[in-house]
Design an enzyme around this catalytic site. Structure first.
Site, PDB file in Angstrom:
ATOM      1  N   SER A 238      30.531  -7.248 -65.457  1.00 25.20           N
ATOM      2  CA  SER A 238      29.194  -6.924 -65.985  1.00 25.20           C
ATOM      3  C   SER A 238      28.625  -5.661 -65.347  1.00 25.20           C
ATOM      4  O   SER A 238      27.572  -5.174 -65.769  1.00 25.20           O
ATOM      5  CB  SER A 238      28.232  -8.089 -65.712  1.00 25.20           C
ATOM      6  N   LYS A 239      29.295  -5.151 -64.310  1.00 25.42           N
ATOM      7  CA  LYS A 239      28.725  -4.058 -63.524  1.00 25.42           C
ATOM      8  C   LYS A 239      28.797  -2.723 -64.265  1.00 25.42           C
ATOM      9  O   LYS A 239      29.541  -2.572 -65.222  1.00 25.42           O
ATOM     10  CB  LYS A 239      29.455  -3.968 -62.171  1.00 25.42           C
ATOM     11  N   ASN A 240      28.029  -1.733 -63.754  1.00 25.96           N
ATOM     12  CA  ASN A 240      27.903  -0.466 -64.483  1.00 25.96           C
ATOM     13  C   ASN A 240      29.199   0.338 -64.508  1.00 25.96           C
ATOM     14  O   ASN A 240      29.360   1.215 -65.337  1.00 25.96           O
ATOM     15  CB  ASN A 240      26.761   0.371 -63.890  1.00 25.96           C
TER      16      ASN A 240
END
Ligand SMILES: Cc1ncc(COP(=O)(O)O)c(C=O)c1O
Length: 464
Positions: A238-240
């Site tokens: 889910s991280k950028n």
């Protein structure tokens, strides 16, 4: 195992699934909100939950993660076809580029952010008898890394306007046992590192930054993760900058980084961590190595991730300026010297008293009905049972006195009323991929809030 990254209703898996639903063009809304949809009257000024037109029409929020086969797959396929899948040149290249981006001398890629934190704390020899200061407004890994070493987490309450550990509350929590501070740049917004570093220096404390949500965020143009003795990052799905799983430790401290390298590779010698023996296993180690194909996935995204960060900052600033005008909506505040945030999430405070006492959960349901993804965020970490269970474990009982493990007393000292209000009443998050939408999308989000505000009594009636 259910990972409660978000509130009670959301598991991390659900978060990812819902993000990918957005990518598929489906409306992201709570199941309950869907059931509550009235017949659409086509009235644009009426909230969707009351039958009005959705603020976000025929929407297509950018999905997450973004994968562009035509440009992203070349390196990945090359790496897979090479048959070299274990740590090798691509991991080293990723480390070099990450250190360069963050502005540190060294970077070590590891399996995830959780183990980046565990490794960093263990290689600074934080452990039994030590106390480590941390925010309660964070993901479990920021705190479990402390318990994992056998140390005791001490919670510093948050400044609700910035969502970060309140620097004014740190010194009161320092005791002769305090060894380190873990500033967590939560939601991708930087902590007040100038103040935290001053305090750490004054009290001779180690600082391990949890920058797992704050890739490329800056204070006075210096990247977070490069202020403390070490910084830790996550590249989870889910991280950028996602790799599925992945993490990194950065630091300017060569000896520490050599120890981390050795630790992540079974304790085999590395640089100054060769010790006196110089061959064979020299340290207590484990295996935390990133795979080549994971590094290929990370490398493929590096360029556009820099551009996406700029876009999120622009959209966040715009959205903030719009929604901040609605009474009862207080967007995040950045510390004055912050030159860039990462915006893993766009947070704002919801004041129920300005919304006719409409509970936050119902406001969120109405927002979801408008086609705006948002969540209520973290639950209270300092009250979760893992600390009590650790105190009751054979390990803790071996090393600490009965007095030190008096849980009631510990809890009394670790009350965090601001965090309580954030978690239970006020915080609302919009996920990062929404900030990759257009300025018009931001207008639509602001419009959704405005509609709910203007019709709050009827919304309350509908959602009774
Ligand atoms: C603040 C924070 N710390 C640590 C972690 C742990 O990272 P990972 O999921 O890569 O283990 C996360 C990830 O969710 C996080 O958000």
């Amino acid at each position: 195992m259910i990972m409660k990254t978000f509130d009670n209703e959301f598991t991390r898996r659900e978060f990812i699934r819902k993000n990918s639903l957005i990518g598929a063009g489906a409306a992201l809304s709570l199941g309950t909100a869907n059931k509550l949809f009235a017949v659409n009257t086509g009235d644009a000024s009426l909230p969707a939950i009351l039958g009005g037109t959705k603020a976000v029409k025929s929407h297509d929020w950018p999905g997450w993660p973004i994968w562009k086969p035509e440009v992203d797959e070349e390196l990945l396929i090359k790496s897979v076809r090479s048959g070299i899948w274990s740590r090798d040149k691509l991991v080293t290249e990723f480390e070099r580029k990450w250190a360069e981006l963050i502005g540190t001398k060294r970077c070590l890629a590891v399996v995830n952010g959780t183990n980046a934190l565990n490794a960093a704390l263990s290689q600074f020899e934080i452990g039994w008898g030590d106390e480590v200061l941390v925010t309660p407004y964070t993901f479990i890994a920021s705190v479990s890394c402390i318990v994992f070493t056998g140390a005791i987490p001490v919670f510093v309450d948050v400044d609700p306007e910035t969502f970060q550990m309140d620097p004014e509350k740190i010194e009161a929590k320092i005791t002769p046992n305090t060894k380190a501070i873990i500033p967590v740049h939560i939601l991708g917004l930087p902590c007040d590192m100038d103040r935290i570093m001053q305090i750490a220096k004054k009290h001779d404390l180690l600082v391990v930054e949890d920058a797992c949500q704050a890739w490329l965020a800056e204070i006075n143009h210096k990247k977070v993760g490069s202020f403390g003795n070490a910084g830790c990052f996550s590249f989870q799905n889910s991280k950028n900058i996602p790799m599925g799983e992945g993490g990194a430790i950065v630091s300017d401290d060569d000896e520490f980084m050599d120890r981390c390298f050795s630790h992540h590779n079974y304790g085999n010698p590395y640089g100054t961590a060769a010790g006196e023996i110089g061959s064979g296993t020299v340290r207590i180690g484990t295996k935390l190595r990133l795979a080549e194909y994971q590094a290929a996935i990370g490398l493929a995204q590096m360029e556009r991730f820099i551009g996406q960060t700029e876009t999120r900052n622009k959209r966040a600033e715009y959205l903030k300026s719009k929604i901040g005008k609605v009474p009862g909506i207080v967007p995040y505040r950045l510390y004055e010297n912050v030159t860039k945030a990462a915006f893993y999430l766009f947070p704002f405070l919801y004041k129920t008293e300005d919304f006719g006492n409409l509970p936050r959960s119902k406001f969120i349901a109405a927002m979801n009905a408008e086609g705006v993804p948002c969540y209520s965020g973290y639950t209270e970490l300092n009250k979760m049972p893992f600390i009590k269970n650790a105190f009751e474990s054979r390990f803790y009982k071996k090393f600490y006195s009965k007095d030190q493990l008096d849980y009631e007393r510990y809890m009394a000292k670790n009350q965090c009323p601001n965090n309580e209000r954030l978690c239970n009443e006020m915080a609302v998050w919009i996920p990062q991929n929404v900030l990759l939408g257009s300025t018009n999308d931001m207008d639509n989000i602001a419009n959704a809030i405005e509609k709910i505000y203007q019709n709050v009594e009827k919304v309350g009636e509908k959602l009774k």
